[in-house]
Design an enzyme around this catalytic site. Sequence first.
Site, PDB file in Angstrom:
ATOM      1  N   ALA A  63       0.767  -1.075  -0.070  1.00 28.73           N
ATOM      2  CA  ALA A  63       0.032  -0.146   0.011  1.00 28.73           C
ATOM      3  C   ALA A  63       0.787   1.215  -0.026  1.00 28.73           C
ATOM      4  O   ALA A  63       2.012   1.405   0.430  1.00 28.73           O
ATOM      5  CB  ALA A  63      -0.914   0.046   1.356  1.00 28.73           C
ATOM      6  N   GLY A 104       0.917  -4.951   1.157  1.00 27.97           N
ATOM      7  CA  GLY A 104      -0.134  -5.065   0.324  1.00 27.97           C
ATOM      8  C   GLY A 104       0.283  -5.876  -1.151  1.00 27.97           C
ATOM      9  O   GLY A 104      -0.598  -6.399  -1.794  1.00 27.97           O
ATOM     10  N   GLU A 107      -0.041  -9.158  -0.397  1.00 32.17           N
ATOM     11  CA  GLU A 107      -1.422  -9.566  -0.429  1.00 32.17           C
ATOM     12  C   GLU A 107      -2.033  -9.637  -1.739  1.00 32.17           C
ATOM     13  O   GLU A 107      -2.990 -10.464  -2.105  1.00 32.17           O
ATOM     14  CB  GLU A 107      -2.377  -8.480   0.390  1.00 32.17           C
ATOM     15  CG  GLU A 107      -1.759  -8.633   1.797  1.00 32.17           C
ATOM     16  CD  GLU A 107      -2.326  -7.452   2.696  1.00 32.17           C
ATOM     17  OE1 GLU A 107      -2.028  -6.323   2.465  1.00 32.17           O
ATOM     18  OE2 GLU A 107      -3.162  -7.778   3.689  1.00 32.17           O
ATOM     19  N   GLU A 127       3.970  -5.034   7.833  1.00 30.93           N
ATOM     20  CA  GLU A 127       3.038  -3.935   8.330  1.00 30.93           C
ATOM     21  C   GLU A 127       3.343  -3.804  10.002  1.00 30.93           C
ATOM     22  O   GLU A 127       3.170  -2.625  10.428  1.00 30.93           O
ATOM     23  CB  GLU A 127       1.535  -4.453   8.112  1.00 30.93           C
ATOM     24  CG  GLU A 127       0.981  -4.110   6.655  1.00 30.93           C
ATOM     25  CD  GLU A 127       1.149  -5.377   5.652  1.00 30.93           C
ATOM     26  OE1 GLU A 127       2.167  -6.262   6.044  1.00 30.93           O
ATOM     27  OE2 GLU A 127       0.503  -5.476   4.860  1.00 30.93           O
TER      28      GLU A 127
HETATM   29  N1  3HC Z   1       4.439   3.391   0.130  1.00 28.25           N
HETATM   30  C1  3HC Z   1       5.036   4.700  -0.336  1.00 28.25           C
HETATM   31  N2  3HC Z   1       6.133   5.010  -0.722  1.00 28.25           N
HETATM   32  C2  3HC Z   1       6.990   3.890  -0.596  1.00 28.25           C
HETATM   33  C3  3HC Z   1       6.527   2.480  -0.241  1.00 28.25           C
HETATM   34  C4  3HC Z   1       5.465   2.259   0.062  1.00 28.25           C
HETATM   35  N3  3HC Z   1       4.962   1.343   0.408  1.00 28.25           N
HETATM   36  N4  3HC Z   1       7.902   1.720  -0.321  1.00 28.25           N
HETATM   37  C5  3HC Z   1       8.953   2.610  -0.511  1.00 28.25           C
HETATM   38  N5  3HC Z   1       8.243   3.818  -1.157  1.00 28.25           N
HETATM   39  C6  3HC Z   1       9.070   5.184  -1.328  1.00 28.25           C
HETATM   40  C7  3HC Z   1      10.014   5.574  -0.406  1.00 28.25           C
HETATM   41  O1  3HC Z   1       9.534   6.485   0.407  1.00 28.25           O
HETATM   42  C8  3HC Z   1      11.248   6.170  -1.396  1.00 28.25           C
HETATM   43  O2  3HC Z   1      10.909   7.387  -1.833  1.00 28.25           O
HETATM   44  P1  3HC Z   1      11.633   8.584  -2.106  1.00 28.25           P
HETATM   45  O3  3HC Z   1      12.683   8.269  -3.182  1.00 28.25           O
HETATM   46  O4  3HC Z   1      10.640   9.865  -2.421  1.00 28.25           O
HETATM   47  O5  3HC Z   1      12.452   8.905  -0.878  1.00 28.25           O
HETATM   48  C9  3HC Z   1      11.232   5.303  -2.575  1.00 28.25           C
HETATM   49  O6  3HC Z   1       9.918   4.549  -2.489  1.00 28.25           O
HETATM   50  C10 3HC Z   1      12.276   4.431  -2.615  1.00 28.25           C
HETATM   51  O7  3HC Z   1      12.353   3.797  -1.354  1.00 28.25           O
HETATM   52  P2  3HC Z   1      13.691   3.250  -0.473  1.00 28.25           P
HETATM   53  O8  3HC Z   1      14.459   4.679  -0.543  1.00 28.25           O
HETATM   54  O9  3HC Z   1      13.318   2.863   0.923  1.00 28.25           O
HETATM   55  O10 3HC Z   1      14.410   2.235  -1.302  1.00 28.25           O
HETATM   56  P3  3HC Z   1      15.102   0.906  -0.896  1.00 28.25           P
HETATM   57  O11 3HC Z   1      15.576   0.143  -2.172  1.00 28.25           O
HETATM   58  O12 3HC Z   1      16.312   1.085  -0.063  1.00 28.25           O
HETATM   59  O13 3HC Z   1      13.989  -0.034  -0.240  1.00 28.25           O
HETATM   60  C11 3HC Z   1      11.804  -1.119  -0.027  1.00 28.25           C
HETATM   61  C12 3HC Z   1      12.697  -0.522  -1.112  1.00 28.25           C
HETATM   62  C13 3HC Z   1      12.363  -2.303   0.630  1.00 28.25           C
HETATM   63  C14 3HC Z   1      10.651  -1.329  -0.574  1.00 28.25           C
HETATM   64  C15 3HC Z   1      11.501  -0.175   1.355  1.00 28.25           C
HETATM   65  O14 3HC Z   1      11.321   1.242   0.752  1.00 28.25           O
HETATM   66  C16 3HC Z   1      10.578  -0.763   2.313  1.00 28.25           C
HETATM   67  O15 3HC Z   1      10.566  -1.378   3.098  1.00 28.25           O
HETATM   68  N6  3HC Z   1       9.182  -0.019   1.742  1.00 28.25           N
HETATM   69  C17 3HC Z   1       8.115  -0.360   2.657  1.00 28.25           C
HETATM   70  C18 3HC Z   1       7.403  -1.674   2.424  1.00 28.25           C
HETATM   71  C19 3HC Z   1       6.399  -1.882   3.522  1.00 28.25           C
HETATM   72  O16 3HC Z   1       6.230  -1.584   4.778  1.00 28.25           O
HETATM   73  N7  3HC Z   1       5.192  -2.381   2.849  1.00 28.25           N
HETATM   74  C20 3HC Z   1       3.795  -2.501   3.431  1.00 28.25           C
HETATM   75  C21 3HC Z   1       3.107  -1.296   3.527  1.00 28.25           C
HETATM   76  S1  3HC Z   1       1.729  -0.892   4.382  1.00 28.25           S
HETATM   77  C22 3HC Z   1       0.600  -2.154   3.786  1.00 28.25           C
HETATM   78  O17 3HC Z   1       0.873  -2.836   2.605  1.00 28.25           O
HETATM   79  C23 3HC Z   1      -0.752  -2.155   4.007  1.00 28.25           C
HETATM   80  C24 3HC Z   1      -1.537  -3.264   3.675  1.00 28.25           C
HETATM   81  O18 3HC Z   1      -1.545  -4.477   4.449  1.00 28.25           O
HETATM   82  C25 3HC Z   1      -3.119  -2.679   3.349  1.00 28.25           C
END
Ligand code: 3HC
Length: 709
Positions: A63, A104, A107, A127
């Site tokens: 997400a 997500g 998912e 999450e």
């Molecule tokens: N949403 C929005 N932006 C995101 C994102 C996400 N899920 N994941 C990464 N980004 C953005 C970052 O903010 C960054 O933006 P910027 O360049 O403007 O600073 C860009 O993408 C690149 O991210 P990283 O600098 O972190 O790049 P890396 O290659 O080091 O890491 C990653 C990539 C492993 C995907 C890491 O960003 C990460 O762990 N992201 C979060 C993953 C996560 O927690 N997902 C779960 C989300 S909650 C969800 O899905 C709820 C659902 O169950 C309903």
Amino acid sequence: MNSLINYRCEGPLALIGLASAPVNALGQALREQLLEACERAAADASVKAIILHGEGSVFSAGADISEFGSPASFAKPDLPSLLTRLTELDKPLIAAIGGLALGGGLELAMACGYRVAEAGARMGLPEIKLGLLPGAGGTQRLPRLIGAAAALKYISSGEPIGTHRAQVLGLLDWVAPTADSLLETAKALALALIHRQAPGRPCRPCRPNWPHPTPGTALLPGYFADYRAANQSRWKGQSAPQRVVAAIEAACNLPLAEGLAREGELFKEAEASTESEALRHVFFAEREVGKLPGLDTGTSIRPVNRVAVIGAGTMGGGIAMNFANAGMAVTLLELRADALERGLALIRKNYETSVERGKLTSEQMEQRLALIHGTLDYANIADADLVIEAVFEELAIKQQVFRTLDEECKVGAILASNTSTLDVDAIAAVTRRPQDVVGLHFFSPANVMRLLEVVRGAATAADVLATTLKVAKRIGKIPVVSGVCFGFIGNRMLEPYSREAHRLLLEGATPAQVDNVLTSLGMAMGVFAMHDLAGIDVSFLVRESRREVLAHDPGYCKLADALYALGRFGQKTNRGYYLYEGRERKDDPEVVALAEKIAGELGIQRRVISDQEIHDRCVLMLVNEGIQLLDEGICQRSSDIDLVWINGYGFPVWRGGPMHYAEGLGLEHLLERIGHYREVLGGYGAMWFQPAHLLERLVASGKTGVERL
Ligand code: 3HC
Ligand code: NAI
């Protein structure tokens, strides 16, 4: 609207490519276009199977985190409904997972009937690290695929699942050997499914004991109650782990549709929680950190392949391990052979402990040790690209080392100091290349702690800063840039926080009372336990170096000075603010008696101190100093301070760091409370309870966040 989806047909296959760089975050626009594409494929009679894949190297990172807490988060189509719709399509839907499928994203893959991933892909439901639970079916579909116990393990830790394990558990149907062969493998799988007229979703065996991964053994009655009881103390005040358990329990007890509804309710609660808001703040803070005006992708980077560390003591050894852990060769230089031998032996011992704990294989240990070379001769580090000095904390000694480095090192080498209190500019000034000098303040143990304060001197060149930030990330650190001042960001804020705690002991609190208030806030350790661990002698020497600045407060850390005079240096002497018997910590009435005596000498009236007052005075002084640092331009942004205190000082990440916590308390409230203590604490209050000017300006202009004005 820009197209975030690539849609193409190949014979009976529809290929739907997610093209929302950089990570295919499933924001509202992507969700809408994805749904449209899937409906188009469903309605096209010539399409017999659908493949979902990422156009870049990533399937989806889940997400869009930036939508949480705003209406966009549930704007139609919301993610849970979109995924439910995908499960209703009567054509085989295949997720081709490249790179990563997180949250997500996984998912989405689980809503597909079939999943294939490239070997090396990373899947997971992280999450919980955002104070959330999977909210688009993850808590219901993962247990149904891999069993409740395994699902609980991965969802409650947020840890990734590798492809091999995922296949064994039943999360993946197929693994493609390489990224390049992923789509071909997915297509072959799709054609095989069409050929055997496979259903849209496979009929997986429905075992009565399905919640458990091992056939033949059902979850024991009371499994969840036992799990809660076993983990309650570890969760401290956090609610996300509780919600995860509740959702997986629902998966075991309710039909899918009801379980999904329960998950939805729990997710809404989590999204609205201050805990999740704080953790989301930290997520973006980590991505912001290191972004500086004047530094951009155009800033040149100096190549760093050869690294040298001067001084093989506690810090030098740990610093060297960081580079070896990242696969980089490092030369460790010492003054004397016995010190070098001791340093290298300590490094080996540290690695051996990791092997004993199963964190490293013996082979990996040997590989890392082979990257660390000892020397007594500067000629052996003359071609180093980066040199990090970690010798004794004395300006004259450090300056002498830098003079030698200036003589011996090649042009363009970056010369860094690990000083924790000294003036980086005064160190740079003895070289003919101050532009190449920078502070790299590692935290102890240097091979473990993620924080690295990068100290920008007055003359530090932009490419030196950019290079050190890059190197820091390469060795897994969170680099926070600080200007030059006493204590940089972290220790400068520690000083008033610790001073206030000491003063409270004179006024009537005990070390245990103060520490309990701070650990109840979520701090990893109370301030007095921390001083006992770090050494009361160490903070005494720091005070000695700046007595003139502190002379106006006759009671300043007087109890700490008295403990030092008694040789009570903390854990290393088994006596400090507490008594230590083995690992056990005990209160010591002698410390209270000493506090009473000093209070009497200074004419301080002792009284009962409330926990609220301890919380307020320590926290107020901590954040007031942080705001002051921002005003002085020592740090770039308030969220940088949060990262320093979370990663270097054990501030609870789920409170978002001290500045985020302070914003939650309210800036107006902070200003009022500072004024209150200035009044009630008399002369002492007038001396120390002065609000940062920036705080006054922020309140006057109605701001609710801490920012530069
Ligand atoms: N949403 C929005 N932006 C995101 C994102 C996400 N899920 N994941 C990464 N980004 C953005 C970052 O903010 C960054 O933006 P910027 O360049 O403007 O600073 C860009 O993408 C690149 O991210 P990283 O600098 O972190 O790049 P890396 O290659 O080091 O890491 C990653 C990539 C492993 C995907 C890491 O960003 C990460 O762990 N992201 C979060 C993953 C996560 O927690 N997902 C779960 C989300 S909650 C969800 O899905 C709820 C659902 O169950 C309903
Ligand atoms: P230490 O005393 O354990 O190690 C210092 C090492 O430097 C010794 O092995 C000594 O032989 C060597 N040394 C001294 N002069 C030298 C010279 N001229 N050339 C080569 N080697 C020399 O000290 P520690 O704790 O490792 O601290 C080193 C630096 O790191 C200090 O500046 C300290 O302030 C800083 N620091 C220490 C932290 C800690 O928790 N110990 C945390 C963060 C920074």
